[in-house]
Enzyme design. Structure first.
Site, PDB file in Angstrom:
ATOM      1  CB  SER A   1      -0.862   0.018   1.276  1.00 20.91           C
ATOM      2  OG  SER A   1      -1.417   1.298   1.478  1.00 20.91           O
TER       3      SER A   1
ATOM      4  CE1 TYR B   1      -3.996  -2.439   5.644  1.00 16.43           C
ATOM      5  CE2 TYR B   1      -3.383  -0.186   5.117  1.00 16.43           C
ATOM      6  CZ  TYR B   1      -3.825  -1.427   4.713  1.00 16.43           C
ATOM      7  OH  TYR B   1      -4.102  -1.662   3.388  1.00 16.43           O
TER       8      TYR B   1
HETATM    9  P1  NAP Z   1     -11.561  -6.234   0.634  1.00 17.56           P
HETATM   10  O1  NAP Z   1     -12.494  -5.793  -0.437  1.00 17.56           O
HETATM   11  O2  NAP Z   1     -11.982  -6.123   2.045  1.00 17.56           O
HETATM   12  O3  NAP Z   1     -11.103  -7.734   0.306  1.00 17.56           O
HETATM   13  C1  NAP Z   1     -10.272  -8.437   1.200  1.00 17.56           C
HETATM   14  C2  NAP Z   1     -10.135  -9.869   0.728  1.00 17.56           C
HETATM   15  O4  NAP Z   1      -9.311 -10.580   1.668  1.00 17.56           O
HETATM   16  C3  NAP Z   1     -11.455 -10.583   0.657  1.00 17.56           C
HETATM   17  O5  NAP Z   1     -11.460 -11.458  -0.453  1.00 17.56           O
HETATM   18  C4  NAP Z   1     -11.505 -11.373   1.946  1.00 17.56           C
HETATM   19  O6  NAP Z   1     -12.288 -12.524   1.731  1.00 17.56           O
HETATM   20  C5  NAP Z   1     -10.031 -11.718   2.117  1.00 17.56           C
HETATM   21  N1  NAP Z   1      -9.721 -12.006   3.516  1.00 17.56           N
HETATM   22  C6  NAP Z   1      -9.913 -11.202   4.594  1.00 17.56           C
HETATM   23  N2  NAP Z   1      -9.566 -11.833   5.730  1.00 17.56           N
HETATM   24  C7  NAP Z   1      -9.156 -13.080   5.358  1.00 17.56           C
HETATM   25  C8  NAP Z   1      -8.693 -14.213   6.078  1.00 17.56           C
HETATM   26  N3  NAP Z   1      -8.592 -14.206   7.404  1.00 17.56           N
HETATM   27  N4  NAP Z   1      -8.350 -15.317   5.379  1.00 17.56           N
HETATM   28  C9  NAP Z   1      -8.472 -15.343   4.015  1.00 17.56           C
HETATM   29  N5  NAP Z   1      -8.884 -14.297   3.296  1.00 17.56           N
HETATM   30  C10 NAP Z   1      -9.236 -13.180   3.950  1.00 17.56           C
HETATM   31  O7  NAP Z   1     -10.194  -5.425   0.546  1.00 17.56           O
HETATM   32  P2  NAP Z   1      -9.261  -4.942  -0.672  1.00 17.56           P
HETATM   33  O8  NAP Z   1      -9.245  -3.477  -0.628  1.00 17.56           O
HETATM   34  O9  NAP Z   1      -9.587  -5.633  -1.916  1.00 17.56           O
HETATM   35  O10 NAP Z   1      -7.861  -5.436  -0.110  1.00 17.56           O
HETATM   36  C11 NAP Z   1      -6.980  -6.267  -0.819  1.00 17.56           C
HETATM   37  C12 NAP Z   1      -5.548  -5.868  -0.468  1.00 17.56           C
HETATM   38  O11 NAP Z   1      -5.302  -4.545  -0.927  1.00 17.56           O
HETATM   39  C13 NAP Z   1      -5.255  -5.852   1.036  1.00 17.56           C
HETATM   40  O12 NAP Z   1      -3.980  -6.442   1.263  1.00 17.56           O
HETATM   41  C14 NAP Z   1      -5.208  -4.361   1.369  1.00 17.56           C
HETATM   42  O13 NAP Z   1      -4.364  -4.094   2.472  1.00 17.56           O
HETATM   43  C15 NAP Z   1      -4.656  -3.802   0.085  1.00 17.56           C
HETATM   44  N6  NAP Z   1      -4.919  -2.372  -0.136  1.00 17.56           N
HETATM   45  C16 NAP Z   1      -6.205  -1.920  -0.247  1.00 17.56           C
HETATM   46  C17 NAP Z   1      -6.411  -0.549  -0.441  1.00 17.56           C
HETATM   47  C18 NAP Z   1      -7.805   0.027  -0.589  1.00 17.56           C
HETATM   48  O14 NAP Z   1      -7.963   1.243  -0.457  1.00 17.56           O
HETATM   49  N7  NAP Z   1      -8.802  -0.780  -0.865  1.00 17.56           N
HETATM   50  C19 NAP Z   1      -5.324   0.335  -0.510  1.00 17.56           C
HETATM   51  C20 NAP Z   1      -4.047  -0.167  -0.387  1.00 17.56           C
HETATM   52  C21 NAP Z   1      -3.845  -1.523  -0.215  1.00 17.56           C
HETATM   53  P3  NAP Z   1     -13.163 -13.350   2.827  1.00 17.56           P
HETATM   54  O15 NAP Z   1     -13.874 -12.362   3.688  1.00 17.56           O
HETATM   55  O16 NAP Z   1     -14.045 -14.196   1.952  1.00 17.56           O
HETATM   56  O17 NAP Z   1     -12.155 -14.173   3.567  1.00 17.56           O
END
Ligand code: NAP
Length: 262
Positions: free
Chosen positions: A142, A155
């Site tokens: 990130s 985080y």
């Molecule tokens: P999201 O929409 O909340 O998706 C998170 C994913 O991770 C879901 O598929 C969830 O699926 C899975 N997950 C959560 N806890 C888990 C566990 N204990 N075991 C297995 N799977 C798990 O979030 P996102 O924004 O797409 O995030 C994806 C990545 O991008 C993360 O690493 C986040 O830190 C990074 N990121 C996001 C942003 C942003 O603004 N969105 C910015 C920078 C970086 P289940 O609930 O089905 O397990």
């Protein structure tokens, strides 16, 4: 680097957000997939749709990556399934609370997901990739890895870890034919805010998830080490990286710097 184009891609956090978009994009490129997350039904629904739209083979591997026994199943799959040539380590979460107010068990669970799982999954697949002299590991970090001031709690530190680990792996595994990419998204419209109870009121703009993943894949195709999709000027990242590297020779000293000597 050897050709990873038609190899199976294992994506963690594939049930929603950035991971689901990666699954969609890689399926449309013709890759078979292994989808990992906790929500089996959601992954089965996406898999059924993508199978019929693209014809690729998709396995759903439900796992809570914070549970050691379930993480071990995914590690074994990465170790043993020689069709898998790309790991996208994307599953991650954030926490609302700052450090002083944190529930320490919650904090540990976050570190298990954002740090331990990313490390163990890369560690499970790396020996095979090195033996094959090919393979790709994509780790989702990130921009807060570079901006710890803007988010309270651990985080940002977990995302810094992902960036530094990726850079270490690039140094170690890159010369052995393994491509490692760190992707640094900024605010992207996904469920992460709602899931972690974070308000989006203070977030001025958000990128749509498809645009973020398409940009990250341009970086992947170019074999960039670090891809920062929202950063307009690549030169800013290059200057930052160059400033860090310029310090390195100066760390080799027999004596402390003059300002620390009595
Ligand atoms: P999201 O929409 O909340 O998706 C998170 C994913 O991770 C879901 O598929 C969830 O699926 C899975 N997950 C959560 N806890 C888990 C566990 N204990 N075991 C297995 N799977 C798990 O979030 P996102 O924004 O797409 O995030 C994806 C990545 O991008 C993360 O690493 C986040 O830190 C990074 N990121 C996001 C942003 C942003 O603004 N969105 C910015 C920078 C970086 P289940 O609930 O089905 O397990």
């Amino acid at each position: 680097m050897a050709d990873n184009r038609l190899r199976t891609v294992l994506i963690t956090g594939a049930s929603a957000g950035i991971g689901a978009a990666y699954a969609e994009r890689f399926a449309r490129r013709g890759h078979d997939l292994v989808l990992v997350a906790r929500d089996r039904e959601r992954m089965e629904a996406a898999a059924a749709r993508l199978r019929s739209e693209t014809g690729v083979a998709i396995d759903v591997l439900p796992a809570d990556l914070t549970a050691p026994a379930e993480l071990a199943v995914v590690e074994a799959r990465l170790r043993d399934d020689r069709r898998i040539g790309v790991l996208v380590s994307n599953a991650g979460a954030a926490l609302k609370s700052g450090f002083a107010a944190a529930d320490l068990d919650e904090l540990e669970r976050l570190i298990r997901l954002n740090v331990i799982a990313v490390t163990r999954l890369a560690g499970a697949v790396a020996p095979r990739f090195v033996a094959e002299g090919r393979g790709a590991i994509v780790n989702i970090s990130s921009v807060v890895a570079l901006a710890p001031e803007i988010m309270p709690g651990v985080y940002a530190a977990t995302k810094s870890y992902v960036l530094t680990l990726s850079q270490s792996l690039q140094a170690e595994l890159g010369p052995q034919g393994v491509y490692v990419q760190a992707v640094l998204p900024a605010a992207t419209r996904t469920e992460i805010f709602e899931r972690s109870g974070l308000s989006t009121d203070a977030v001025p703009v958000m990128m749509e998830v498809g645009e973020l993943v398409d940009a990250a894949l341009v970086g992947f195709d170019r074999e960039e080490a670090v891809t920062v999709p929202p950063l307009p000027e690549l030169g800013q990242w290059e200057n930052f990286a160059a400033a860090r590297k310029a310090m390195l020779p100066n760390f080799r000293q027999e004596h402390a710097a003059a300002r620390y000597r009595a």
